[in-house]
Design an enzyme around this catalytic site. Structure first.
Site, mmCIF file in Angstrom:
data_model
loop_
_atom_site.group_PDB
_atom_site.id
_atom_site.type_symbol
_atom_site.label_atom_id
_atom_site.label_comp_id
_atom_site.label_asym_id
_atom_site.label_seq_id
_atom_site.Cartn_x
_atom_site.Cartn_y
_atom_site.Cartn_z
ATOM 1 N N HIS A 1 29.659 58.431 -25.086
ATOM 2 C CA HIS A 1 30.386 57.610 -24.003
ATOM 3 C C HIS A 1 29.774 55.960 -23.976
ATOM 4 O O HIS A 1 30.558 55.004 -23.672
ATOM 5 C CB HIS A 1 30.084 58.162 -22.568
ATOM 6 N N CYS B 1 35.224 67.340 -21.070
ATOM 7 C CA CYS B 1 34.780 66.113 -20.602
ATOM 8 C C CYS B 1 35.191 65.893 -19.120
ATOM 9 O O CYS B 1 36.115 65.994 -18.761
ATOM 10 C CB CYS B 1 35.322 64.851 -21.503
ATOM 11 N N LEU B 2 34.094 65.378 -18.423
ATOM 12 C CA LEU B 2 34.579 65.067 -16.930
ATOM 13 C C LEU B 2 35.502 64.085 -16.710
ATOM 14 O O LEU B 2 36.344 64.090 -15.783
ATOM 15 C CB LEU B 2 33.249 64.888 -16.215
ATOM 16 N N GLY C 1 26.613 67.162 -18.309
ATOM 17 C CA GLY C 1 26.209 65.652 -18.638
ATOM 18 C C GLY C 1 27.124 64.607 -18.092
ATOM 19 O O GLY C 1 28.219 64.785 -17.838
ATOM 20 N N GLU D 1 27.368 62.806 -24.609
ATOM 21 C CA GLU D 1 26.798 61.958 -23.824
ATOM 22 C C GLU D 1 26.898 60.503 -24.469
ATOM 23 O O GLU D 1 27.170 59.399 -24.014
ATOM 24 C CB GLU D 1 25.852 61.987 -22.824
HETATM 25 CO CO CO Z 1 32.370 63.265 -21.362
#
Ligand code: CO
Length: 165
Positions: A130, A84-85, A31, A127
Site C-alpha cells: 500500500h 483488503c479493507l 492490517g 500492507e
Molecule cells: Co489492503
C-alpha cells in the site's frame, strides 16, 4: 500521490497510529497502511490476533512500523488467499515470500530490524504494498485475476461505466 517518510516522532504520530489501529479493529482487519485512511505517509500497523477476546493478547501482538524497508527476503514463496479493507468485495490468491527481514523505526524513532515469518510475513508484505500504491488486484495470481475481472465486468454491465459510487 507519493507517500512520504515520517521525520517527526511526536505525540501526533503516536495518536495517528492509535487511530489507525482503532479503524483496523473496527473493520475487523489484521492490517492497515496510512494511505488507506488518507494519510500519505509510510506507516503500517497490523495485528494477527485481531478478533481475540483477550485484551492482553491483542496488545502484545500490535505492530506499528514507521518507514519500513525490506532488507532481505526468502527465495521461497507461498500462495494464499488475501482480502483488503480497501476492496471489501475482492478476494483472491497472492504469491508472497515466506519471510521478510524489515528495517523500520518505532514510535520513538529508534531503528529496529525484525524478521517476519509465515502469516506475519504475508500481512506485512500486503500492507507494505500500500505504501507504494501497489494494490491487491495487481498482485492476484492469473486465475484469481480472471475471476475478479469477471465480477468487475458484471458490475460495469449492471451500473454502466462510472455508474456506481
Ligand atoms: Co489492503
Amino acid at each position: 500521490m507519493k507517500n512520504v517518510s515520517v521525520d517527526k516522532f511526536d505525540d501526533e504520530l503516536a495518536n495517528t497510529t492509535k487511530e489507525m489501529l482503532l479503524v483496523m479493529y473496527a473493520a475487523n482487519g489484521v492490517g492497515l497502511a496510512a494511505p488507506q485512511v488518507g494519510i500519505n505517509k509510510r506507516i503500517v500497523v497490523f495485528n494477527q490476533k485481531t478478533g481475540t477476546k483477550s485484551k492482553k493478547t491483542l496488545e502484545e501482538n500490535e505492530k506499528v512500523l514507521i518507514n519500513p524497508v525490506i532488507t532481505a527476503k526468502a527465495a521461497d514463496t507461498r500462495i494464499g488467499e488475501e482480502g483488503c479493507l480497501s476492496f471489501p468485495n475482492i478476494e483472491g490468491d497472492v504469491e508472497r515470500h515466506t519471510w521478510v527481514e524489515v528495517s523500520y523505526q518505532d514510535l520513538q524513532g529508534v531503528n529496529k530490524v525484525h524478521r517476519f515469518e509465515n502469516r506475519l510475513a504475508v500481512i506485512f508484505q500486503h500492507e507494505y504494498d500500500h505504501l507504494d500504491g501497489m494494490l491487491l488486484v495487481d498482485r492476484l495470481v492469473p486465475k484469481s485475476k480472471e475471476k475478479v475481472e469477471h465480477t468487475l465486468e458484471k458490475l460495469v454491465r449492471k451500473y454502466g461505466p462510472g455508474g456506481a459510487l
